[in-house]
Design a protein around this motif. Structure first.
Motif, PDB file in Angstrom:
ATOM      1  N   LYS A 164       0.828  -1.198   0.000  1.00  0.00           N
ATOM      2  CA  LYS A 164       0.000   0.000   0.000  1.00  0.00           C
ATOM      3  C   LYS A 164       0.868   1.256   0.000  1.00  0.00           C
ATOM      4  N   LYS A 165       0.224   2.340  -0.466  1.00  0.00           N
ATOM      5  CA  LYS A 165       0.853   3.649  -0.377  1.00  0.00           C
ATOM      6  C   LYS A 165      -0.262   4.678  -0.277  1.00  0.00           C
ATOM      7  N   PRO A 166      -0.183   5.622   0.659  1.00  0.00           N
ATOM      8  CA  PRO A 166      -1.291   6.557   0.873  1.00  0.00           C
ATOM      9  C   PRO A 166      -1.551   7.488  -0.311  1.00  0.00           C
ATOM     10  N   SER A 167      -0.487   7.872  -1.028  1.00  0.00           N
ATOM     11  CA  SER A 167      -0.641   8.833  -2.108  1.00  0.00           C
ATOM     12  C   SER A 167       0.296   8.454  -3.258  1.00  0.00           C
ATOM     13  N   ALA A 168      -0.275   8.022  -4.366  1.00  0.00           N
ATOM     14  CA  ALA A 168       0.542   7.508  -5.477  1.00  0.00           C
ATOM     15  C   ALA A 168       1.194   8.639  -6.266  1.00  0.00           C
ATOM     16  N   LEU A 169       2.374   8.341  -6.790  1.00  0.00           N
ATOM     17  CA  LEU A 169       3.089   9.254  -7.677  1.00  0.00           C
ATOM     18  C   LEU A 169       3.199   8.628  -9.062  1.00  0.00           C
ATOM     19  N   VAL A 170       3.286   9.469 -10.083  1.00  0.00           N
ATOM     20  CA  VAL A 170       3.462   8.951 -11.438  1.00  0.00           C
ATOM     21  C   VAL A 170       4.731   8.101 -11.518  1.00  0.00           C
ATOM     22  N   SER A 171       5.745   8.498 -10.782  1.00  0.00           N
ATOM     23  CA  SER A 171       7.021   7.774 -10.786  1.00  0.00           C
ATOM     24  C   SER A 171       6.931   6.402 -10.121  1.00  0.00           C
ATOM     25  N   ASP A 172       5.811   6.113  -9.458  1.00  0.00           N
ATOM     26  CA  ASP A 172       5.618   4.778  -8.874  1.00  0.00           C
ATOM     27  C   ASP A 172       5.218   3.756  -9.939  1.00  0.00           C
ATOM     28  N   SER A 173       4.905   4.211 -11.126  1.00  0.00           N
ATOM     29  CA  SER A 173       4.502   3.307 -12.199  1.00  0.00           C
ATOM     30  C   SER A 173       5.638   2.342 -12.516  1.00  0.00           C
ATOM     31  N   ALA A 174       5.366   1.063 -12.337  1.00  0.00           N
ATOM     32  CA  ALA A 174       6.390   0.031 -12.515  1.00  0.00           C
ATOM     33  C   ALA A 174       5.727  -1.328 -12.325  1.00  0.00           C
ATOM     34  N   LEU A 175       6.558  -2.364 -12.384  1.00  0.00           N
ATOM     35  CA  LEU A 175       6.087  -3.740 -12.170  1.00  0.00           C
ATOM     36  C   LEU A 175       6.452  -4.153 -10.753  1.00  0.00           C
ATOM     37  N   TYR A 176       5.483  -4.636 -10.005  1.00  0.00           N
ATOM     38  CA  TYR A 176       5.691  -4.977  -8.605  1.00  0.00           C
ATOM     39  C   TYR A 176       5.546  -6.483  -8.403  1.00  0.00           C
ATOM     40  N   LYS A 232      15.057 -20.819  -1.437  1.00  0.00           N
ATOM     41  CA  LYS A 232      14.468 -20.331  -2.674  1.00  0.00           C
ATOM     42  C   LYS A 232      13.453 -19.245  -2.405  1.00  0.00           C
ATOM     43  N   LEU A 233      13.488 -18.240  -3.268  1.00  0.00           N
ATOM     44  CA  LEU A 233      12.542 -17.146  -3.229  1.00  0.00           C
ATOM     45  C   LEU A 233      11.563 -17.380  -4.365  1.00  0.00           C
ATOM     46  N   ILE A 234      10.283 -17.498  -4.032  1.00  0.00           N
ATOM     47  CA  ILE A 234       9.262 -17.760  -5.039  1.00  0.00           C
ATOM     48  C   ILE A 234       8.503 -16.471  -5.302  1.00  0.00           C
ATOM     49  N   PHE A 235       8.400 -16.109  -6.582  1.00  0.00           N
ATOM     50  CA  PHE A 235       7.790 -14.851  -6.966  1.00  0.00           C
ATOM     51  C   PHE A 235       6.361 -15.034  -7.461  1.00  0.00           C
ATOM     52  N   GLY A 236       5.555 -14.022  -7.223  1.00  0.00           N
ATOM     53  CA  GLY A 236       4.259 -13.941  -7.861  1.00  0.00           C
ATOM     54  C   GLY A 236       4.434 -13.547  -9.320  1.00  0.00           C
ATOM     55  N   THR A 237       3.335 -13.462 -10.024  1.00  0.00           N
ATOM     56  CA  THR A 237       3.378 -13.177 -11.459  1.00  0.00           C
ATOM     57  C   THR A 237       3.595 -11.704 -11.771  1.00  0.00           C
ATOM     58  N   GLY A 238       3.526 -10.876 -10.752  1.00  0.00           N
ATOM     59  CA  GLY A 238       3.768  -9.456 -10.962  1.00  0.00           C
ATOM     60  C   GLY A 238       2.497  -8.676 -11.240  1.00  0.00           C
ATOM     61  N   THR A 239       2.481  -7.440 -10.794  1.00  0.00           N
ATOM     62  CA  THR A 239       1.361  -6.522 -11.041  1.00  0.00           C
ATOM     63  C   THR A 239       1.918  -5.228 -11.597  1.00  0.00           C
ATOM     64  N   LEU A 240       1.409  -4.842 -12.737  1.00  0.00           N
ATOM     65  CA  LEU A 240       1.841  -3.586 -13.338  1.00  0.00           C
ATOM     66  C   LEU A 240       1.020  -2.455 -12.747  1.00  0.00           C
ATOM     67  N   LEU A 241       1.688  -1.521 -12.120  1.00  0.00           N
ATOM     68  CA  LEU A 241       1.030  -0.359 -11.533  1.00  0.00           C
ATOM     69  C   LEU A 241       1.153   0.811 -12.488  1.00  0.00           C
TER      70      LEU A 241
END
Lengths: 116, 114
Positions: free
Chosen positions: B77-89, B101-110
């Motif tokens: 979460k983030k209280p106030s989004a910035l345009v620069s936060d746009s990325a793959l999480y 081992k580190l298991i990753f999710g499929t990713g979410t594009l913000l």
């Protein structure tokens, strides 16, 4: 945070040739490093775990003779893609952790491999 | 077996609005949970982690995440989004103990719209 450096960032090679990618931990020692492959708009797929001074552990379905991993020192692991084919074109990323299981992993910048 | 689910391929939010990127996990034993961000053609950058202790974890760039054991979730979460936060999480999980081992999710594009 800790720094992991990966080189090269981008490489183009001809089919049938081999390409070596280096992964270095710059400010910590890593007995274990990890190699991932990422396809466009997809998640990271763990390819293998690189163990310093011993053989790498490959994930199911990953050809160990195609993707050679060498972890000769506590700060360097290399991934060599042998006899590359166009389907090997991908984004390869390495990672390492400076501490125990509760610490976060740090990632290299990634290598974009294009096989023509 | 360990697994991570990120149910949303993409999240769209207007700049200045709060954002949430969802993550649920499945692991035997106590989970170690992580969030990473990836910008185009770059490696992953660490944002925050939950190992033990307070369920609300604060991380880099104003992000935070809440560990909910009963719902097996770790939403970012983030209280106030910035345009620069746009990325793959990416959300990731590692079981405690000897497993590395580190298991990753499929990713979410913000995507944050100005």
């Amino acid at each position: 945070g800790a720094v992991v450096s990966q080189h090269p960032s981008r490489v183009i090679c001809k089919s049938g040739t081999s390409v070596k990618i280096e992964c270095r931990s710059l400010d910590f020692q890593a007995t274990t490093m990890f190699w991932y492959r990422q396809f466009p708009k997809q998640s990271l797929m763990l390819m293998a775990t690189s163990n310093e001074g011993s053989k790498a552990t490959y994930e199911q379905g990953v050809e160990k003779d195609k993707f050679l991993i060498n972890h000769a020192s506590l700060t360097l692991s290399t991934l060599t893609v042998t006899s590359a084919h166009p389907e090997d074109s991908s984004f390869y990323i390495c990672s390492a952790r400076p501490g125990g299981s509760g610490t976060e992993a740090f990632f290299g910048q990634g290598t974009r491999l294009t096989v023509v | 077996a360990q697994s991570v689910a990120q149910p949303e391929d993409q999240v769209n939010v207007a700049e200045g609005n709060p954002l949430t990127v969802k993550c649920t996990y499945s692991v035997s034993g106590n989970p170690y949970l992580f969030w990473y961000v990836q910008y185009p053609n770059r490696g992953l950058q660490f944002l925050l982690k939950y190992i033990t202790g307070d369920n609300l974890v604060k991380g880099s760039y104003g992000f935070e995440a809440e560990f909910n054991k009963s719902q097996t979730s770790f939403h970012l979460k983030k209280p106030s989004a910035l345009v620069s936060d746009s990325a793959l999480y990416f959300c990731a999980v590692r079981a405690g103990g000897a497993t590395n081992k580190l298991i990753f999710g499929t990713g979410t594009l913000l995507a944050v719209q100005p």
